[in-house]
Scaffold this motif. Structure first.
Motif, PDB file in Angstrom:
ATOM      1  N   UNK A 138       0.852  -1.195   0.000  1.00 53.62           N
ATOM      2  CA  UNK A 138       0.000   0.000   0.000  1.00 53.62           C
ATOM      3  C   UNK A 138       0.883   1.238   0.000  1.00 53.62           C
ATOM      4  N   UNK A 139       0.378   2.311  -0.614  1.00 54.07           N
ATOM      5  CA  UNK A 139       1.135   3.563  -0.653  1.00 54.07           C
ATOM      6  C   UNK A 139       1.247   4.115   0.766  1.00 54.07           C
ATOM      7  N   UNK A 140       2.467   4.258   1.215  1.00 54.89           N
ATOM      8  CA  UNK A 140       2.729   4.852   2.522  1.00 54.89           C
ATOM      9  C   UNK A 140       3.014   6.336   2.370  1.00 54.89           C
ATOM     10  N   UNK A 141       3.812   6.668   1.360  1.00 58.14           N
ATOM     11  CA  UNK A 141       4.140   8.071   1.107  1.00 58.14           C
ATOM     12  C   UNK A 141       4.647   8.223  -0.326  1.00 58.14           C
ATOM     13  N   UNK A 142       4.775   9.467  -0.723  1.00 59.82           N
ATOM     14  CA  UNK A 142       5.289   9.816  -2.044  1.00 59.82           C
ATOM     15  C   UNK A 142       6.531  10.675  -1.843  1.00 59.82           C
ATOM     16  N   UNK A 143       7.549  10.421  -2.635  1.00 59.11           N
ATOM     17  CA  UNK A 143       8.778  11.205  -2.555  1.00 59.11           C
ATOM     18  C   UNK A 143       8.777  12.216  -3.682  1.00 59.11           C
ATOM     19  N   UNK A 144       8.988  13.473  -3.329  1.00 55.08           N
ATOM     20  CA  UNK A 144       9.029  14.554  -4.317  1.00 55.08           C
ATOM     21  C   UNK A 144      10.475  14.832  -4.704  1.00 55.08           C
ATOM     22  N   UNK A 145      10.712  14.989  -5.994  1.00 53.14           N
ATOM     23  CA  UNK A 145      11.994  15.491  -6.494  1.00 53.14           C
ATOM     24  C   UNK A 145      11.801  16.987  -6.684  1.00 53.14           C
ATOM     25  N   UNK A 146      12.371  17.772  -5.782  1.00 55.35           N
ATOM     26  CA  UNK A 146      12.172  19.223  -5.823  1.00 55.35           C
ATOM     27  C   UNK A 146      12.754  19.852  -7.084  1.00 55.35           C
ATOM     28  N   UNK A 147      13.808  19.262  -7.652  1.00 58.78           N
ATOM     29  CA  UNK A 147      14.418  19.833  -8.851  1.00 58.78           C
ATOM     30  C   UNK A 147      13.506  19.785 -10.060  1.00 58.78           C
ATOM     31  N   UNK A 148      12.667  18.758 -10.131  1.00 61.12           N
ATOM     32  CA  UNK A 148      11.746  18.644 -11.255  1.00 61.12           C
ATOM     33  C   UNK A 148      10.306  18.953 -10.851  1.00 61.12           C
ATOM     34  N   UNK A 149      10.099  19.228  -9.554  1.00 57.78           N
ATOM     35  CA  UNK A 149       8.759  19.480  -9.004  1.00 57.78           C
ATOM     36  C   UNK A 149       7.794  18.371  -9.417  1.00 57.78           C
ATOM     37  N   UNK A 150       8.248  17.131  -9.211  1.00 52.21           N
ATOM     38  CA  UNK A 150       7.414  15.988  -9.572  1.00 52.21           C
ATOM     39  C   UNK A 150       7.643  14.836  -8.595  1.00 52.21           C
TER      40      UNK A 150
END
Length: 143
Positions: A23-35
């Protein structure tokens, strides 16, 4: 658009074998690509605990579909360090506080971060500069 809070807890299954991975626990953001860079799963085998965004086929209200177990397997090097966005304070690059992150809206197809919802209002994902253990850092809004 999807919200982080809508995505948390969704089952993750493979498209090729309809095999549950966790199950999805969290999402990791790449701040350099804002995605979104990757999904972090709970209840998953160790080799599938982190799934790179490029392996995601679809994100819906009921589940997240990944291409295959092989696509979700090891070899996920180069992913950014995970720092939770939800609940963290938001600061501009000049140090001005902008509340805490309440939710994040993202494009469920591309993973692009569209909006950060904070206690003090909305911030465009295009203003995202960094994400660390202390705060989410955004560009100061231009007039």
């Amino acid at each position: 658009m999807m919200l982080f809070t809508q995505t948390r807890g969704l089952p993750v299954i493979t498209a090729d074998a309809a095999e549950p991975l966790g199950r999805v626990e969290s999402l990791t953001i790449d701040a350099h690509t804002a995605s979104i860079a990757c999904l972090r799963l709970s209840g998953a085998p160790k080799h599938a605990a982190v799934i790179a965004w490029h392996a995601v086929e679809a994100v819906g209200r009921d589940a997240v579909i990944v291409r295959s177990r092989a696509a979700a397997g090891p070899g996920q090097g180069g992913l950014p360090t995970h720092h939770e966005a939800l609940g963290h304070r938001v600061l501009t690059e000049l140090g001005t506080e902008h509340g805490t992150v309440k939710d994040v809206a993202f494009d469920h197809t591309s993973g692009h971060v569209h909006t950060l919802y904070t206690a003090l209002g909305e911030i465009s994902g295009d203003r995202l500069l960094g994400l660390g253990s202390y705060a989410v850092v955004v560009r100061t809004e231009t007039a």
